[in-house]
Structure formats: C-alpha cells, structure tokens
Design a protein around this motif. Sequence first.
Motif, short mmCIF file in Angstrom:
data_model
loop_
_atom_site.label_atom_id
_atom_site.label_comp_id
_atom_site.label_asym_id
_atom_site.label_seq_id
_atom_site.Cartn_x
_atom_site.Cartn_y
_atom_site.Cartn_z
N ASP A 164 -20.03 3.09 1.92
CA ASP A 164 -19.76 4.38 1.88
C ASP A 164 -19.13 5.62 3.29
O ASP A 164 -18.83 6.15 2.73
CB ASP A 164 -21.95 4.83 1.89
CG ASP A 164 -22.27 5.08 0.97
OD1 ASP A 164 -21.54 4.72 -0.24
OD2 ASP A 164 -23.11 5.14 0.88
N ILE A 165 -18.93 4.41 4.44
CA ILE A 165 -18.30 5.60 5.66
C ILE A 165 -16.64 5.08 4.43
O ILE A 165 -16.51 5.95 4.76
CB ILE A 165 -18.74 4.20 6.63
CG1 ILE A 165 -20.17 4.47 7.13
CG2 ILE A 165 -17.58 4.72 7.94
CD1 ILE A 165 -20.09 3.74 7.92
N PHE A 169 -13.22 8.72 3.47
CA PHE A 169 -12.36 8.85 3.82
C PHE A 169 -11.46 8.49 2.37
O PHE A 169 -10.42 9.64 2.44
CB PHE A 169 -11.48 7.60 4.60
CG PHE A 169 -12.29 7.67 6.13
CD1 PHE A 169 -11.12 8.71 7.31
CD2 PHE A 169 -13.06 7.03 6.76
CE1 PHE A 169 -11.95 8.50 8.26
CE2 PHE A 169 -14.04 6.73 7.35
CZ PHE A 169 -12.69 7.80 8.45
N ASP A 170 -11.92 8.04 1.39
CA ASP A 170 -11.40 8.19 -0.17
C ASP A 170 -11.54 9.38 -0.58
O ASP A 170 -10.61 9.20 -1.78
CB ASP A 170 -11.41 6.48 -0.58
CG ASP A 170 -9.97 5.41 0.05
OD1 ASP A 170 -8.97 5.37 0.30
OD2 ASP A 170 -10.75 4.11 -0.54
N GLU A 396 -1.74 14.64 6.46
CA GLU A 396 -3.39 14.69 6.38
C GLU A 396 -3.83 12.99 6.29
O GLU A 396 -4.19 12.40 6.54
CB GLU A 396 -3.77 15.38 6.31
CG GLU A 396 -5.18 15.76 6.37
CD GLU A 396 -6.79 17.27 5.86
OE1 GLU A 396 -7.85 16.92 5.80
OE2 GLU A 396 -5.95 17.72 4.90
N ASN A 397 -3.20 13.19 4.60
CA ASN A 397 -3.74 12.09 4.40
C ASN A 397 -3.41 10.53 4.74
O ASN A 397 -3.73 9.84 4.96
CB ASN A 397 -3.22 11.96 2.39
CG ASN A 397 -3.56 12.81 1.51
OD1 ASN A 397 -5.58 12.87 2.43
ND2 ASN A 397 -3.61 12.93 0.45
N GLN A 398 -2.04 10.82 5.29
CA GLN A 398 -1.72 9.41 6.26
C GLN A 398 -2.77 9.23 7.38
O GLN A 398 -3.02 7.66 7.68
CB GLN A 398 -0.22 9.40 6.94
CG GLN A 398 0.06 8.47 7.23
CD GLN A 398 0.45 8.49 8.79
OE1 GLN A 398 -0.18 9.17 9.46
NE2 GLN A 398 0.27 7.10 9.28
N LYS A 399 -2.81 10.41 7.85
CA LYS A 399 -3.25 10.34 9.38
C LYS A 399 -5.57 9.32 8.61
O LYS A 399 -5.68 8.61 10.07
CB LYS A 399 -4.14 11.68 9.60
CG LYS A 399 -2.62 12.07 10.83
CD LYS A 399 -3.53 13.00 11.73
CE LYS A 399 -1.78 14.21 11.62
NZ LYS A 399 -2.10 15.15 12.74
N ALA A 402 -4.74 5.77 7.84
CA ALA A 402 -4.77 5.43 9.14
C ALA A 402 -6.28 4.32 9.35
O ALA A 402 -6.41 3.82 10.39
CB ALA A 402 -4.01 5.74 10.38
N LEU A 403 -7.00 5.90 9.99
CA LEU A 403 -8.47 5.50 10.43
C LEU A 403 -9.66 5.00 9.80
O LEU A 403 -9.75 3.65 9.96
CB LEU A 403 -9.45 7.31 10.92
CG LEU A 403 -10.21 7.15 11.81
CD1 LEU A 403 -10.46 6.77 12.82
CD2 LEU A 403 -10.63 8.54 11.78
N ARG A 404 -8.98 4.79 8.35
CA ARG A 404 -10.18 4.12 7.14
C ARG A 404 -9.33 2.62 7.58
O ARG A 404 -10.39 1.81 7.86
CB ARG A 404 -9.24 4.94 6.19
CG ARG A 404 -10.36 3.68 5.14
CD ARG A 404 -9.53 3.42 3.82
NE ARG A 404 -8.01 3.58 3.57
CZ ARG A 404 -7.43 4.35 3.24
NH1 ARG A 404 -7.19 4.74 1.94
NH2 ARG A 404 -6.10 3.61 2.86
N ASP A 405 -7.98 2.83 7.95
CA ASP A 405 -7.91 0.74 7.77
C ASP A 405 -8.04 1.26 9.75
O ASP A 405 -8.23 -0.37 9.46
CB ASP A 405 -6.22 1.03 7.47
CG ASP A 405 -5.80 1.13 6.65
OD1 ASP A 405 -6.74 1.49 5.23
OD2 ASP A 405 -4.22 1.37 5.51
#
Length: 418
Positions: A164-165, A169-170, A396-399, A402-405
Amino acid sequence: MTKTKSQSKTWRKVRLGEFANINPTVQIQRGKEYPFLDMADVAPLSRTTNWQKRKVFKGSGARFEENDTLFARITPCLENGKITQAQELKSPAFGSTEFYVLRGKQGISNSDFIHYLSRTFRIRKLAEGSMVGASGRQRVERAAFENIEVEVPENLETQKRIADILSAFDDKIELNNKISKNLEATAQAIFKEWFVNFKFPGHEKIKMVDSELGKIPEGWEVKKLADIVGLDKGISYKGSGLNKSGMPMINLGCFMRGGKFSYDNLKYYSGDYKPRHIAEIGDLLVSNTDITQEREIIGNPVIVEEWLGNKKYLFTHHIYILRPKSDLNKTFLYYLLRQSAFRARVIGAAAGTNILGLSKEAISSFEIIIPPAELVEKFTAMASQILEKISSIKHENQKLSALRDLLLPKLMSGEIKI
C-alpha cells in the motif's frame, strides 16, 4: 543487514515458486478476442491500465488476470525492466509468450506485494544471472526462476501494508499522467479547431480562398516543410562509446507507442560527435525509424526538455532535428506534426522490411498551411502554458519515482519496519 530477533520471527526465507503462483491457470477460449499485451507496450517497472489493443487468442501466449504481474524472461527485455502489473482489467487477457505471470497464493502472499518484490534489484539480477541460451536470445528457465530465494513477511497484513505504501506513489504518478494526457488533448483540440477546421477567433470575418490544399482562409499560405525548416540526422554512434557516464543521448528507445516519450531510456555517450548532433532545450525532434512494424513510433515529435539537470543532449541517427529557417514557433510545429495529416504521410512513406525508415524527403516535401504570425503567437501563448504544466508534472513524477525506488528495497528487506 542483520535483522533483530523479533524481526527474524516475522520474516522467512522461501523459494519464489513456493511464495507466488507462477503461470497460474487462466481460462480463455481459442478463437475469442481478448485484451493483448505486447512486450513493446510495457513501460519499465510499471502498472498497465491501457487495454485498447485486442487480439484473437489462437492458443499461445502468457495468460493473466487483474492484479497479476508480468515478468519478462528474455534478454534484453528483462535487463530493461519489462515488469508490469495488470490493473483496471475487466476480463482475462493474454500477451507475449516471453512473460512469466506471477500471482499471490491464497493465505500465503499478496499479489501487490509480489509485484513490488519482482521489481527489486536483487530479484531482477538473480533472474538475469540464471539466463541460458544463445547470445541475444537468452531466457530465464522456469526452474531457476522458481528457485530464487526471497525473504518475505509471513504476515499477509504486513505484506499488504508494504504494498500500500509503494502503491500510493504509483497511484499519484498515474493520476498525474492522466492530468497530463488531458492537458495534451486540450492543446491538440485547440490546434485542430483553429488550424485544421479554421474555427479560429475572428474566423467569421475572413474570406475562404482556393489553394493547392483546398479552401483556406485568405492571408494564409501553403508551403512545404522544407521551406520553413532544415532537417539534420543524429549521430551514428559506436557501441564502444556507450558508458554509464558521458553526454546524455536521446535514442529510439526514448520514443514510445502512443506518441509518448521517456527520458528514462536515455543512453550516455563518451565518443566523438559534431555540433550538429546536439539538441538543446526547446529543440524539435522527430523519430525516423520504427521496429514495431505497426508504425506507432516513427514520425513522432518531441520538444526537448531539461531532465535531471541535463540541458544538452546528443541524438542518434534514428532521429531528425527540425531547425526552423524563419521565426515560425517550434511549439506550433510540434502540434502540427501531431495532426492526423502528418501521421497519414508518415504511415504511407515509411519503408522497410524488418525495420521501417522515414526519409528526409518524406518530411521535407509535406505541405502545410501557415497562418498569420499573430494567430500563431496567440496559440503558442496558450500551448506553452500547457506544455510547462505537463513538464512540471513530469518532474514531480520523477521525484515520486525516485522516492518510491529508494523506499522499495528498504521496505522489501524489512530495513524499514512496518
């Protein structure tokens, strides 16, 4: 990382084949049409929600359902991250034979958790390391894939919380993509209304006159693209010059189906190049090659943006740069090349057996209608605001990505306790 005593009790080591259903049974009928997912349609490490492509099932192909994960088993697709989860799927579907399908096991594993587990660097590298076969056609054998050892939470609720976390992001990225798509559609609709249907502001007062392309507003001109732009082909690069660092290079892999473009597929080049092989922010590029045979990539335009601090790029010989000879705005040209008339020219002119190519002549001889400068400026003012918003969403999606990854391996290893 060494786990705490309490953590070791809640996580266990298990074979992937014991934790996940691999290639589960899916009932579909021969001769019936279903949603189809080709390998080329898969964005790296993604979730797929577009099911417009349909094919008749003839007996072969990976079969899957809603929430299943498709994992590429062949080189170079696996190395390129061709892993996706099927979402918003209303019926069974099938796809390339080169996918493994993964699904959660009742009472043991969560399908969303399995999706993110399959995206971890460790799983992908272990799968890549088990490939066998002739060079260029190596595949991951099923037995080796099933025997990959994974460390996972025993508790299903823990699996769900982790998924869920990451899904949050996705979800935000996909929402942003839908906003971008709507913004782009708005700009294209305005362009078509003004410059194709001739319903521009004040059109009621303008007389229509004859031209080579039929009736056009008085004061507008018919020209060939060659009259207003120069075309240059990009660098024919050497494989030995490809490195993990160097000059970022826009290549055919950046152009995706549906007119999409991804900077995630940039290559980096440290070999020699010439000034004409450089594209800067605001430059207009067009793909001149297609390996899909469906003509979905060839002829697609893109306006170069700043990405991860990059302001200059090389571009390969599979791409043309269009350099205006006059003051005609590149934003106007971009939307002109997005219109159906240019697509029809590209589809008709693309030639080749296995690889399709688009000649300079096919582009430069294309006839277009040039409106008065003040109308182009009015459109550009609106369209530029839309493009800036779309660019902001991409960043924004790139950030978010990056945080998700960054969180993905930490959550999947238990380093961050949930």
